[in-house]
Design an enzyme around this catalytic site. Structure first.
Site, PDB file in Angstrom:
ATOM      1  N   ASP A  24       0.860  -1.190   0.000  1.00  0.00           N
ATOM      2  CA  ASP A  24       0.000   0.000   0.000  1.00  0.00           C
ATOM      3  C   ASP A  24       0.891   1.233   0.000  1.00  0.00           C
ATOM      4  OD1 ASP A  24      -1.933   2.099   0.893  1.00  0.00           O
ATOM      5  OD2 ASP A  24      -3.256   0.359   1.104  1.00  0.00           O
ATOM      6  N   LYS A  25       0.474   2.252  -0.727  1.00  0.00           N
ATOM      7  CA  LYS A  25       1.288   3.478  -0.728  1.00  0.00           C
ATOM      8  C   LYS A  25       1.069   4.296   0.541  1.00  0.00           C
ATOM      9  CE  LYS A  25      -1.939   6.487  -3.273  1.00  0.00           C
ATOM     10  NZ  LYS A  25      -2.207   7.213  -4.507  1.00  0.00           N
ATOM     11  N   ASP A  72       4.308   2.526  -3.937  1.00  0.00           N
ATOM     12  CA  ASP A  72       3.303   3.102  -4.835  1.00  0.00           C
ATOM     13  C   ASP A  72       3.296   2.280  -6.117  1.00  0.00           C
ATOM     14  OD1 ASP A  72       1.864   4.729  -6.695  1.00  0.00           O
ATOM     15  OD2 ASP A  72       2.277   6.469  -5.429  1.00  0.00           O
ATOM     16  N   THR A  81     -15.436  -3.030  -9.476  1.00  0.00           N
ATOM     17  CA  THR A  81     -16.704  -2.431  -9.050  1.00  0.00           C
ATOM     18  C   THR A  81     -17.803  -2.652 -10.085  1.00  0.00           C
ATOM     19  OG1 THR A  81     -17.723  -0.255  -8.744  1.00  0.00           O
ATOM     20  CG2 THR A  81     -15.723  -0.287  -9.996  1.00  0.00           C
ATOM     21  N   ASP A  82     -19.048  -2.583  -9.638  1.00  0.00           N
ATOM     22  CA  ASP A  82     -20.173  -2.650 -10.584  1.00  0.00           C
ATOM     23  C   ASP A  82     -20.281  -1.363 -11.409  1.00  0.00           C
ATOM     24  OD1 ASP A  82     -21.068  -0.949  -8.576  1.00  0.00           O
ATOM     25  OD2 ASP A  82     -23.002  -1.927  -8.285  1.00  0.00           O
ATOM     26  N   GLU A  83     -19.562  -0.299 -10.977  1.00  0.00           N
ATOM     27  CA  GLU A  83     -19.698   0.987 -11.669  1.00  0.00           C
ATOM     28  C   GLU A  83     -19.175   0.928 -13.102  1.00  0.00           C
ATOM     29  OE1 GLU A  83     -18.812   4.435  -9.300  1.00  0.00           O
ATOM     30  OE2 GLU A  83     -19.121   3.330  -7.448  1.00  0.00           O
ATOM     31  N   TYR A  98     -13.459   7.663 -12.258  1.00  0.00           N
ATOM     32  CA  TYR A  98     -13.176   6.494 -11.421  1.00  0.00           C
ATOM     33  C   TYR A  98     -13.569   5.204 -12.129  1.00  0.00           C
ATOM     34  CZ  TYR A  98     -14.185   2.874  -7.921  1.00  0.00           C
ATOM     35  OH  TYR A  98     -14.266   1.682  -7.247  1.00  0.00           O
ATOM     36  N   LYS A 135     -11.296   2.018 -13.508  1.00  0.00           N
ATOM     37  CA  LYS A 135     -11.465   0.625 -13.063  1.00  0.00           C
ATOM     38  C   LYS A 135     -11.786  -0.280 -14.258  1.00  0.00           C
ATOM     39  CE  LYS A 135     -11.376  -0.910  -9.463  1.00  0.00           C
ATOM     40  NZ  LYS A 135     -10.267  -1.440  -8.616  1.00  0.00           N
ATOM     41  N   ASN A 193     -30.532   6.765  -2.190  1.00  0.00           N
ATOM     42  CA  ASN A 193     -29.709   7.511  -1.227  1.00  0.00           C
ATOM     43  C   ASN A 193     -30.598   8.148  -0.158  1.00  0.00           C
ATOM     44  OD1 ASN A 193     -27.442   6.818  -2.628  1.00  0.00           O
ATOM     45  ND2 ASN A 193     -27.170   8.797  -3.630  1.00  0.00           N
ATOM     46  N   HIS A 202     -24.027  11.827 -12.391  1.00  0.00           N
ATOM     47  CA  HIS A 202     -24.387  10.873 -11.323  1.00  0.00           C
ATOM     48  C   HIS A 202     -25.168   9.675 -11.882  1.00  0.00           C
ATOM     49  CE1 HIS A 202     -25.720  10.784  -6.808  1.00  0.00           C
ATOM     50  NE2 HIS A 202     -24.972   9.753  -7.149  1.00  0.00           N
TER      51      HIS A 202
END
Ligand code: NAD
Length: 370
Positions: A47-48, A79, A154-156, A179, A183, A278, A312
């Site tokens: 981990d950085k 890193d 991620t599912d994103e 982001y 990914k 949300n 969004h």
């Protein structure tokens, strides 16, 4: 009755050297704690030590495990953007299994400053793949046969859903934020290294996680901390964006099953049927706080609508059929019970929240406005 989850030791079998990247973060930390608690493996934590990193939970775990256990957790402060350092770290770890969680992970930060997301998540994954590939080529016998690199995503990457339908392993990629695009790129690199170089890999794409020890910049800890200190609670846009919330320990169950028993080259979608808007998340937390604090008027009065996040995504939801049927994964936490446990945890750990925020130079301010 649900079948009990196998322990980490059962799943790991003879794999004794585990390289976890991002193990000082929220989900990586939960993976490291599980490995330390449930097996005798040595964990190499690359981990950085960025703004969201903290080792308190791992130190607490080690202190309960007794003498000699500290040796089982080795921090490699590296890193991923530094190819030579990554190569040296992989050589030092000499892993039987790699679980790659390190990434810049906050969508709002990716809107304000996308560069570090490309460097860490894309170039960083490339550097790791090259180092792991060289390592794999040197393995022989059973260590080679059982070796896997597990990429945690991620599912994103699948974009945004309308009112109907759920993401599955066959959903086309359609990332919308810096982001999720970074990914998605890293997922493609991992698949390419599998198909081109024969690197044994497994991928998982999970929905939004919540639970203890999450750096307090994401929705759930932000709402708990703002509400419990009487500050305005920001609700982006109309508050009707839907996420499929999963308790972090349920995600760890899925990760260990996929890393150890997943089919080489395959991806698995992970989500716990925890869809909530949300607004519903915020209102559930407010009501739970009302009960705990006996507050009049309700914490709901603190909720204030703020400008929406640019781009969004409207709705994420996961169809976890593959991981459930092939690997026997079942989420163990209902979302309302998990939220209640999380609210109680944050209320009892406010000093930690203040410490990590101070260390990161972040005090809860709004991020990610263009
Ligand atoms: P986190 O931000 O809490 O932790 C990430 C860790 O990665 C940090 O400790 C950070 O220092 C480290 N890191 C970042 N860039 C690095 C680099 N260049 N070199 C070395 N270390 C680096 O994130 P998290 O929520 O624990 O997420 C972990 C992984 O799970 C990420 O890959 C994320 O995309 C994925 N994921 C997260 C969620 C979620 O809801 N949090 C959901 C699905 C998937």
């Amino acid at each position: 009755m649900t079948t009990p989850m196998p322990t980490a030791a059962d799943l790991l079998g003879r794999r004794k050297r585990i390289l976890v990247t991002g193990g000082a973060g929220f989900i990586g930390g939960a993976v490291v704690r599980r490995l330390l608690n449930e097996s005798d493996a040595t964990v190499f934590n690359l981990d950085k030590m960025g703004y969201a990193s903290d080792l308190t939970s791992i130190e607490q775990t080690l202190s309960t495990l007794g003498e000699g256990s500290a040796e089982r957790h080795r921090l490699l402060q590296v890193d991923l953007t530094d190819a030579a350092a990554v190569e040296a770290a992989v050589k030092q770890a000499d892993p039987d299994l790699v679980m790659h969680l390190a990434a810049e992970s906050h969508v709002d930060r990716s809107i304000s400053g996308p560069g570090v997301f490309i460097e860490s998540n894309v170039t960083g994954t490339y550097n790791l793949l090259q180092a792991v590939r060289a390592h794999y080529e040197g393995l022989a016998g059973e260590r080679r046969t059982s070796f896997r690199m597990h990429h945690i995503s991620t599912d994103e990457v699948f974009g945004s859903l309308g009112a109907e339908g759920r993401f599955s392993e066959t959903t086309p990629y359609d990332p919308r934020s810096p982001y999720s695009a970074s990914k998605a790129a890293s997922d493609h690199l991992v698949q390419a290294w599998h198909h081109t170089y024969g690197l044994p890999v497994v991928l998982t794409n999970c929905s939004n996680n919540y639970g203890p020890w999450q750096f307090p910049e994401k929705l759930i800890p932000v709402v708990i901390l703002k509400a419990s200190s009487g500050q305005d609670i920001p609700l982006y846009g109309d508050g009707l964006n839907i996420r499929d919330w999963l308790y972090v320990e349920d995600h760890v169950d899925a990760l260990l099953l996929a890393a150890c028993n997943g089919v080489n080259g395959r991806s698995y979608c992970v989500g716990g049927h925890g869809e909530k808007t949300n607004r519903d998340v915020v209102e559930t937390i407010c009501r739970q706080l009302d009960q705990l604090h006996n507050r009049e008027p309700s914490h709901l009065d603190l909720v204030k609508r703020v400008t929406d996040r640019p781009g969004h995504d409207r709705r994420y939801a996961i169809d976890p059929t593959r991981i459930s049927t092939e690997l026997g994964w079942v989420p163990r936490h209902d979302v309302n019970e998990g939220l209640e446990a999380t609210v109680k945890w944050y209320l009892s750990n406010q000093e930690w929240c203040q410490d990590v925020r101070s260390k990161a130079g972040y005090q809860g301010e709004r991020l990610g406005i263009k």
